[in-house]
Design a protein around this motif. Structure first.
Motif, short mmCIF file in Angstrom:
data_model
loop_
_atom_site.label_atom_id
_atom_site.label_comp_id
_atom_site.label_asym_id
_atom_site.label_seq_id
_atom_site.Cartn_x
_atom_site.Cartn_y
_atom_site.Cartn_z
N HIS A 23 -14.96 0.53 -12.45
CA HIS A 23 -15.65 0.50 -11.17
C HIS A 23 -17.14 0.51 -11.42
O HIS A 23 -17.61 1.11 -12.37
CB HIS A 23 -15.26 1.71 -10.30
CG HIS A 23 -13.78 1.84 -10.16
ND1 HIS A 23 -13.00 0.90 -9.53
CD2 HIS A 23 -12.93 2.79 -10.60
CE1 HIS A 23 -11.74 1.28 -9.58
NE2 HIS A 23 -11.67 2.43 -10.23
N CYS A 41 -8.64 -3.59 -5.97
CA CYS A 41 -7.50 -2.92 -5.35
C CYS A 41 -6.27 -3.13 -6.25
O CYS A 41 -6.41 -3.61 -7.37
CB CYS A 41 -7.26 -3.48 -3.95
SG CYS A 41 -8.69 -3.27 -2.84
N SER A 42 -5.10 -2.79 -5.74
CA SER A 42 -3.89 -2.91 -6.57
C SER A 42 -3.42 -4.35 -6.72
O SER A 42 -2.59 -4.63 -7.58
CB SER A 42 -2.76 -2.05 -5.99
OG SER A 42 -2.40 -2.52 -4.70
N THR A 45 -7.31 -8.10 -4.03
CA THR A 45 -8.37 -7.70 -3.10
C THR A 45 -9.40 -6.82 -3.81
O THR A 45 -9.07 -6.14 -4.78
CB THR A 45 -7.74 -6.96 -1.90
OG1 THR A 45 -6.79 -7.84 -1.29
CG2 THR A 45 -8.76 -6.54 -0.88
N ASP A 46 -10.63 -6.81 -3.29
CA ASP A 46 -11.70 -5.96 -3.81
C ASP A 46 -12.18 -5.01 -2.73
O ASP A 46 -12.05 -5.30 -1.54
CB ASP A 46 -12.89 -6.80 -4.29
CG ASP A 46 -12.55 -7.66 -5.49
OD1 ASP A 46 -11.92 -7.14 -6.42
OD2 ASP A 46 -12.90 -8.85 -5.47
N TRP A 47 -12.76 -3.89 -3.14
CA TRP A 47 -13.33 -2.93 -2.20
C TRP A 47 -14.78 -2.67 -2.56
O TRP A 47 -15.21 -2.89 -3.69
CB TRP A 47 -12.56 -1.61 -2.15
CG TRP A 47 -12.39 -0.91 -3.47
CD1 TRP A 47 -11.29 -0.94 -4.28
CD2 TRP A 47 -13.35 -0.08 -4.15
NE1 TRP A 47 -11.51 -0.17 -5.41
CE2 TRP A 47 -12.76 0.37 -5.35
CE3 TRP A 47 -14.65 0.34 -3.86
CZ2 TRP A 47 -13.44 1.20 -6.25
CZ3 TRP A 47 -15.32 1.16 -4.75
CH2 TRP A 47 -14.71 1.59 -5.93
N ILE A 64 -13.29 -3.86 2.74
CA ILE A 64 -12.18 -4.45 2.01
C ILE A 64 -12.29 -5.95 2.15
O ILE A 64 -12.42 -6.46 3.26
CB ILE A 64 -10.82 -3.92 2.52
CG1 ILE A 64 -10.72 -2.43 2.17
CG2 ILE A 64 -9.66 -4.73 1.94
CD1 ILE A 64 -9.44 -1.76 2.59
N SER A 66 -10.41 -9.37 1.07
CA SER A 66 -9.22 -10.01 0.51
C SER A 66 -9.38 -11.52 0.40
O SER A 66 -8.51 -12.19 -0.17
CB SER A 66 -8.00 -9.70 1.37
OG SER A 66 -8.13 -10.34 2.64
N TRP A 75 -6.41 2.01 7.50
CA TRP A 75 -7.42 2.61 6.65
C TRP A 75 -7.67 4.06 7.07
O TRP A 75 -7.36 4.46 8.18
CB TRP A 75 -8.74 1.82 6.69
CG TRP A 75 -9.30 1.64 8.07
CD1 TRP A 75 -9.12 0.57 8.89
CD2 TRP A 75 -10.11 2.57 8.80
NE1 TRP A 75 -9.77 0.77 10.08
CE2 TRP A 75 -10.38 1.99 10.04
CE3 TRP A 75 -10.62 3.83 8.51
CZ2 TRP A 75 -11.16 2.63 11.01
CZ3 TRP A 75 -11.39 4.47 9.47
CH2 TRP A 75 -11.65 3.87 10.70
N ARG A 116 -9.64 4.60 1.94
CA ARG A 116 -8.36 4.07 1.48
C ARG A 116 -7.83 3.07 2.49
O ARG A 116 -7.81 3.35 3.70
CB ARG A 116 -7.36 5.21 1.30
CG ARG A 116 -5.98 4.76 0.85
CD ARG A 116 -5.04 5.94 0.78
NE ARG A 116 -3.69 5.51 0.56
CZ ARG A 116 -3.10 5.40 -0.63
NH1 ARG A 116 -3.77 5.72 -1.71
NH2 ARG A 116 -1.86 4.99 -0.73
N GLU A 124 -0.37 -3.70 -0.51
CA GLU A 124 -1.48 -3.54 -1.46
C GLU A 124 -2.35 -2.37 -1.01
O GLU A 124 -2.58 -2.15 0.17
CB GLU A 124 -2.32 -4.82 -1.51
CG GLU A 124 -3.47 -4.71 -2.49
CD GLU A 124 -4.27 -6.00 -2.63
OE1 GLU A 124 -5.09 -6.05 -3.57
OE2 GLU A 124 -4.09 -6.94 -1.85
N CYS A 126 -6.03 -0.11 -1.57
CA CYS A 126 -7.40 -0.02 -2.06
C CYS A 126 -7.85 1.42 -1.93
O CYS A 126 -7.64 2.04 -0.88
CB CYS A 126 -8.35 -0.90 -1.23
SG CYS A 126 -7.92 -2.64 -1.18
#
Length: 132
Positions: A23, A41-42, A45-47, A64, A66, A75, A116, A124, A126
């Motif tokens: 990170h 994310c899992s 996707t990115d956060w 978030i 995607s 969330w 979250r 998925e 994040c």
């Protein structure tokens, strides 16, 4: 700490960027106290999460991204282990993202935030963390 490690840490701090466990933490260049962290994310996707002092409070923004419009995400935003806000949002715009912004109390000491998100269809997850 060994001399070589001290030099590397000093360079990273001076440059305003540190990498911790995959990170990234970015320090703002205009000394406004802003802290920005990004990560994966899992799935694909990115956060991103940002926090900064704001008139005696703390402004926190979770994002978030995607790259897919129309996804529904639930969330939650936690502040020092307690629920601060929760809801659901749909990704939109050309970027296929959504943002949640809140102003919270600024407690004494370090304030810790966890943003979250869970994709309703794919599951998925994040999890973004930032401390200020």
């Amino acid at each position: 700490m060994h001399t070589r490690a001290r030099i590397i840490v000093s360079i990273l701090i001076a440059g305003g960027v540190t990498v911790l466990g995959g990170h990234t933490a970015l320090a703002a260049g205009d000394d406004d106290g802003r802290v920005i962290r990004t990560g994966p994310c899992s799935g694909s996707t990115d956060w991103k999460i940002k926090a900064k002092p704001d008139d005696g409070r703390i402004e926190v923004e979770g994002e978030i991204d995607s790259n897919r419009t129309g996804q529904t995400w639930s969330w939650a935003l936690n502040h020092n282990g307690s629920s601060s806000a929760r809801g659901s949002s749909v990704t939109g715009g050309r970027s296929g993202s959504f943002e949640v912004e809140r102003r919270t109390v600024n407690t004494s000491g370090t304030d810790r935030f966890v943003f979250r998100g869970t994709n309703a269809r794919t599951g998925e997850v994040c999890v973004a963390r930032v401390s200020l």
